[in-house]
Write a protein that holds these residues in place. Structure first.
Motif, PDB file in Angstrom:
ATOM      1  N   ARG A  27     -12.122  -4.875  -4.069  1.00  0.00           N
ATOM      2  CA  ARG A  27     -10.985  -5.805  -4.150  1.00  0.00           C
ATOM      3  C   ARG A  27     -10.549  -6.044  -5.583  1.00  0.00           C
ATOM      4  N   GLU A  68       0.983 -15.367  -7.615  1.00  0.00           N
ATOM      5  CA  GLU A  68       2.337 -15.515  -7.039  1.00  0.00           C
ATOM      6  C   GLU A  68       2.785 -16.965  -6.994  1.00  0.00           C
ATOM      7  N   ARG A 113       3.250 -12.257   6.648  1.00  0.00           N
ATOM      8  CA  ARG A 113       2.073 -11.990   5.835  1.00  0.00           C
ATOM      9  C   ARG A 113       2.429 -11.140   4.625  1.00  0.00           C
ATOM     10  N   LEU A 114       3.095 -10.043   4.880  1.00  0.00           N
ATOM     11  CA  LEU A 114       3.465  -9.171   3.789  1.00  0.00           C
ATOM     12  C   LEU A 114       4.729  -9.703   3.127  1.00  0.00           C
ATOM     13  N   THR A 137       6.134   1.062  -1.982  1.00  0.00           N
ATOM     14  CA  THR A 137       5.017   0.133  -1.787  1.00  0.00           C
ATOM     15  C   THR A 137       4.719  -0.071  -0.301  1.00  0.00           C
ATOM     16  N   GLY A 138       5.337   0.745   0.542  1.00  0.00           N
ATOM     17  CA  GLY A 138       5.120   0.636   1.985  1.00  0.00           C
ATOM     18  C   GLY A 138       4.293   1.793   2.516  1.00  0.00           C
ATOM     19  N   TYR A 139       4.858   2.495   3.470  1.00  0.00           N
ATOM     20  CA  TYR A 139       4.128   3.582   4.132  1.00  0.00           C
ATOM     21  C   TYR A 139       3.722   4.650   3.110  1.00  0.00           C
ATOM     22  N   THR A 169       3.487  -9.033  -8.380  1.00  0.00           N
ATOM     23  CA  THR A 169       3.298  -8.973  -6.928  1.00  0.00           C
ATOM     24  C   THR A 169       2.476  -7.745  -6.565  1.00  0.00           C
ATOM     25  N   LEU A 170       2.821  -6.620  -7.165  1.00  0.00           N
ATOM     26  CA  LEU A 170       2.126  -5.373  -6.869  1.00  0.00           C
ATOM     27  C   LEU A 170       0.631  -5.492  -7.131  1.00  0.00           C
ATOM     28  N   ASN A 205      -1.217  -8.036  -7.348  1.00  0.00           N
ATOM     29  CA  ASN A 205      -1.863  -8.952  -6.408  1.00  0.00           C
ATOM     30  C   ASN A 205      -2.120  -8.282  -5.069  1.00  0.00           C
ATOM     31  N   LYS A 206      -1.123  -7.550  -4.589  1.00  0.00           N
ATOM     32  CA  LYS A 206      -1.283  -6.869  -3.294  1.00  0.00           C
ATOM     33  C   LYS A 206      -2.409  -5.842  -3.374  1.00  0.00           C
ATOM     34  N   LEU A 207      -2.442  -5.072  -4.465  1.00  0.00           N
ATOM     35  CA  LEU A 207      -3.429  -4.006  -4.569  1.00  0.00           C
ATOM     36  C   LEU A 207      -4.850  -4.554  -4.568  1.00  0.00           C
ATOM     37  N   ARG A 208      -4.978  -5.799  -4.989  1.00  0.00           N
ATOM     38  CA  ARG A 208      -6.314  -6.400  -5.006  1.00  0.00           C
ATOM     39  C   ARG A 208      -6.829  -6.714  -3.612  1.00  0.00           C
ATOM     40  N   GLY A 209      -5.971  -6.612  -2.630  1.00  0.00           N
ATOM     41  CA  GLY A 209      -6.441  -6.781  -1.258  1.00  0.00           C
ATOM     42  C   GLY A 209      -6.167  -8.153  -0.707  1.00  0.00           C
ATOM     43  N   PRO A 210      -6.168  -8.239   0.607  1.00  0.00           N
ATOM     44  CA  PRO A 210      -5.706  -9.440   1.295  1.00  0.00           C
ATOM     45  C   PRO A 210      -6.617 -10.640   1.105  1.00  0.00           C
ATOM     46  N   SER A 211      -7.901 -10.420   1.073  1.00  0.00           N
ATOM     47  CA  SER A 211      -8.797 -11.566   0.965  1.00  0.00           C
ATOM     48  C   SER A 211      -9.638 -11.332  -0.246  1.00  0.00           C
ATOM     49  N   THR A 212      -9.830 -12.342  -1.052  1.00  0.00           N
ATOM     50  CA  THR A 212     -10.266 -12.035  -2.407  1.00  0.00           C
ATOM     51  C   THR A 212     -11.454 -12.812  -2.903  1.00  0.00           C
ATOM     52  N   ARG A 232       3.729   1.160  13.909  1.00  0.00           N
ATOM     53  CA  ARG A 232       3.169   1.967  12.857  1.00  0.00           C
ATOM     54  C   ARG A 232       1.741   1.581  12.517  1.00  0.00           C
ATOM     55  N   HIS A 250      -3.255   0.904   4.528  1.00  0.00           N
ATOM     56  CA  HIS A 250      -2.264   0.157   3.756  1.00  0.00           C
ATOM     57  C   HIS A 250      -2.915  -1.059   3.107  1.00  0.00           C
ATOM     58  N   LEU A 251      -3.049  -1.028   1.799  1.00  0.00           N
ATOM     59  CA  LEU A 251      -3.634  -2.124   1.048  1.00  0.00           C
ATOM     60  C   LEU A 251      -4.971  -2.547   1.636  1.00  0.00           C
TER      61      LEU A 251
END
Lengths: 310, 310, 310, 310
Positions: B302, B310, C107-108, C204-206, C296-297, C299-306, D174, D230-231
């Protein structure tokens, strides 16, 4: 200056025509460690003279100063060697807008246009005006250093690179931390072996080896991609040519800056490296049609044992 | 020798019990550049003495010879430092089957079991016998060199590594070609920055940074993966521990062999490097349950800094 | 049409000023399955009315026809939902140049500008003219089919997409073969699950999920990248917005074309899919500074739960 | 049961000898859509009869029930078709320990041993006892479902797979979220197109297409790797054959379970999928030496246009 008029024989290209004024003065650069490159250079010179070109000079591609003296008065630079020779020529010739024509004499070769066993036909087409000029973005790198603790940084050196600029760890220490700012905004800090800042041209070189995307030659984008990122940002970032990329390295040991894989500058603590698109473009003479790039690419990707159909 | 009896308190583990005979003689290794590691080492020693352990010695983890003298007569090695300190201890202690217990005093740390702000509770559990021993494969690397042109190669040096062995280019030259044979059969020749031969333990280290798969600690497989492969084989290969991996480097410049990221041996033209599973296992004392590894892994993946700005 | 005058409060942006003429007519799109989006929409409407805006209408984001009727006469479109709602709005609103403002209710959310718990302050800044307009490239996809065997292909349908266009296998068959031409030149034939043609927005999607590079929003490039390529070209290709990408699918079963992940068109044997940059740009109102994207990027790359559970 | 005695002609293999008792009863499976496979089958049968084998039967590889009736009384199964035909045969034959011999009649083919234009020489070697038996791990998958809300789950179906088991989204949606437990410990939750659980055999199939490592055939490990994550966790995990992998899918739409890419089972909300090493091994007759695998691999990786030198 070269003058180029439209060529009507290549409908899908932005063609250029060799007129009476074009390509009078030609420089031929050989590879000092490849005797066959001297021999081929002489054959090409004889061929050009037979077609009426008189002002032809020879030089080793490694003799930068000698080459630089010639450059203000040259209409075409023919290089005999691998991509490395063309990278050298591009760095030297870019500020003079000299078109280059590469004859491939090494194993690799994304940049060369002509092959040693078939050079007369394409050269003839070129002399007839059936060619186009491919313009490729270069990146400009500047190393900034403080003369003393607390003093403002000053530019220590500045280079143009056609392939890439790599900020990396030195010999022993495996990991370097590199922080990056894009146009003054913080991007991230990489923990890695190094960070590559590449042009489209470089996207088929070192950047490709670390997983980067392919950018066709005409694309004026800059690619930033880490080497062996450890638990940090691992994706390539594609930027516009005007973006200012500012890097700092943090390491227990020294870091180093490599330009086009050809020479190295030592980076000290506190130094900043700034990269952005160069005002100069590298210019390549092409006789093949514009889809040559993808054909070459797909051949290379198939691996070394596949024969090159080019 | 240590004796271990079953522990009934950890149902999902293969637990080991500390009896009267266990853990009498304890070595404590501190990190010479981290004074806090000396301080904590003394607190731990006092704690152990209060629990009846008498034979406790201290040493810097970097003093290999002094540590080696102690090792034949030690039941437990406690290391205070980062993963690097544990890698050192593993190389030194493996042939004596000494169990190790790591106290994490660095940023990274996949190997440590105990944290400086919470060491008394887990140590107490250990003394009560509530622990299990994790055994991890090491790889053995041997460098073979000919004494003279045409003479047969002889073993020049041999090491055990807990993380990985890396054969790579030296400082300047970017690319090295490395041919690989597996059990005498030719695999391929990589054009790359280097080739990593890694254990499961190393799969979360350098190998992870170049895209490798995760191998949980108990897996006795060997991982082969290139660094920055250029138009050559770019996938990791997972092998059984008995596979004999034989490498040769071809480069214009020197190549080098790095063991556990900690020391470097120069590789000359004609040298061969042979890697296979070591007969020694590294042994780690664990009080956490067996799924600790994946929890630690997912936390590391992570990223280092995690607050959402944010 | 909207008029935008410079805003002196955001030095690093290309700011736009809300004058007397701007943002008179506002549409608010709610998410039909999220009641809280209706409620928040009413609060925002009340807020806007209190600031003198009179012409405000509401609609479900899913009622395309109703929305389309409004669009020629609207100065601002506020969407309440996830990125999906903004993608819909972008497709509908692009040809009318309507600026959009996203309130994130999912969420996203790479596209939204405002968060439900802090919308008054940024809206106030916007009404004061402290905003800038981010323009993002869309891609236009056209499906061409022959009415009968041997007859020339005709355009069957045409869409604009803000994220991506995906040509893929249908339900069961795992593999589809997709041949690609770029500006009439053959690139390669992929054996894969599908091929993504993405904008910078979609990077940043699929495209990110299959290993693609990051393109910041303002980049007008098109990204081509395969999903699960099997023993075929596995790198992303970055193209200029003017490139014409032509694809054909070969499969034992049907293939399908997905637009922005939101709707699907069946692709028959012999069909051709053509993608290129759309003449329309999607326009987003931004109050945050321009480096918001990288924040934002990362933060997202760090994963959903941190949180680190260690 | 087959009996195998040592073969002294292949020093580096664990060879097996055909005695009087071996290979009496041979089944030949043809591909129902490839007439040439019937023809070749008859030629092979005539050849075997000429060498004294009497009990030979023919069947379409797709007629599972007919094949299953034969299987308890067969010493060798010869398949004529692509890898798909061998995958079918492996699933049917595994529980009877029947050795298989694949004749390659398709484009792909990592599993086949013999080629249609050169089958007599290797078959002769086999009949002379110059062969070895390659044993490959299969995975067993079980789908567990509750008969009613709140009731305990029961096994709904169970299969062995030689390549892989894939839990994935259905047609339209998806993204699916898949949570994974390893031996009862939580690993992570993937947001992805699907999750592949693969054997070493499958590591050169779908798993390879999503970036997985190569596992040579004899390796008894299980590979877990996501499709288009995805992430979320994007690395392959290599596990021991005894690991119990438990998956649950969360999706707005249905999910599906694909076994060896050949058939699909619908997965409902609340279902659990459990995968672990199968007690059965797939057994392949080999006449080539043991390094055949890497030669085939490197040829495949070079891309489709490279001819297969095998």
């Amino acid at each position: 200056m070269n003058q180029h008029r439209p060529d009507t024989s290549l409908a899908d290209a932005m063609p250029q025509r060799l007129g009476d004024q074009g390509f009078h003065r030609v420089g031929i650069l050989h590879h000092p460690k490849k005797p066959e490159s001297i021999q081929l250079g002489q054959q090409i010179a004889a061929f050009l003279r037979a077609h009426g070109l008189e002002e032809i000079w020879f030089e080793s591609a490694w003799e930068s100063e000698a080459v630089l003296e010639h450059l203000p008065n040259v209409d075409l630079l023919i290089t005999l060697g691998g991509d490395g020779t063309l990278l050298r020529a591009a760095r030297l010739g870019a500020r003079h807008n000299v078109p280059m024509l590469g004859v491939k004499m090494g194993r690799l070769g994304f940049l060369a246009e002509i092959f040693p066993d078939d050079w007369q036909a394409p050269l003839t087409r070129m002399l007839q005006g059936s060619y186009w000029v491919e313009q490729r973005l270069m990146v400009r790198v500047r190393l900034e250093r403080s003369p003393a603790e607390g003093a403002p940084r000053a530019s220590l050196c500045e280079y143009d690179a056609l392939n890439d600029v790599v900020l990396s760890r030195g010999g022993l220490a495996r990991v370097v931390r590199i922080s990056v700012q894009l146009d003054g905004g913080y991007l991230t800090t990489y923990t890695c072996d190094g960070l590559i800042v590449s042009t489209a041209t470089g996207s088929t070189g070192y950047a490709l080896a670390v997983g980067g995307p392919i950018l066709p030659p005409e694309l004026r984008n800059i690619l930033v991609i880490p080497i062996a990122p450890h638990l940090s940002m691992d994706r390539a970032v594609v930027l516009s040519e005007g973006t200012e990329i500012r890097m700092r390295a943090y390491s227990d040991h020294e870091a180093m800056l490599t330009v086009d894989g050809q020479f190295v500058v030592e980076v000290r603590e506190g130094d900043e490296i700034m990269v952005t698109g160069s005002p100069h473009l590298a210019r390549f003479i092409r006789m093949r049609d514009r889809s040559y790039f993808y054909r070459t690419l797909m051949n290379k990707l198939r691996g070394p044992s596949t024969q090159e159909g080019e």
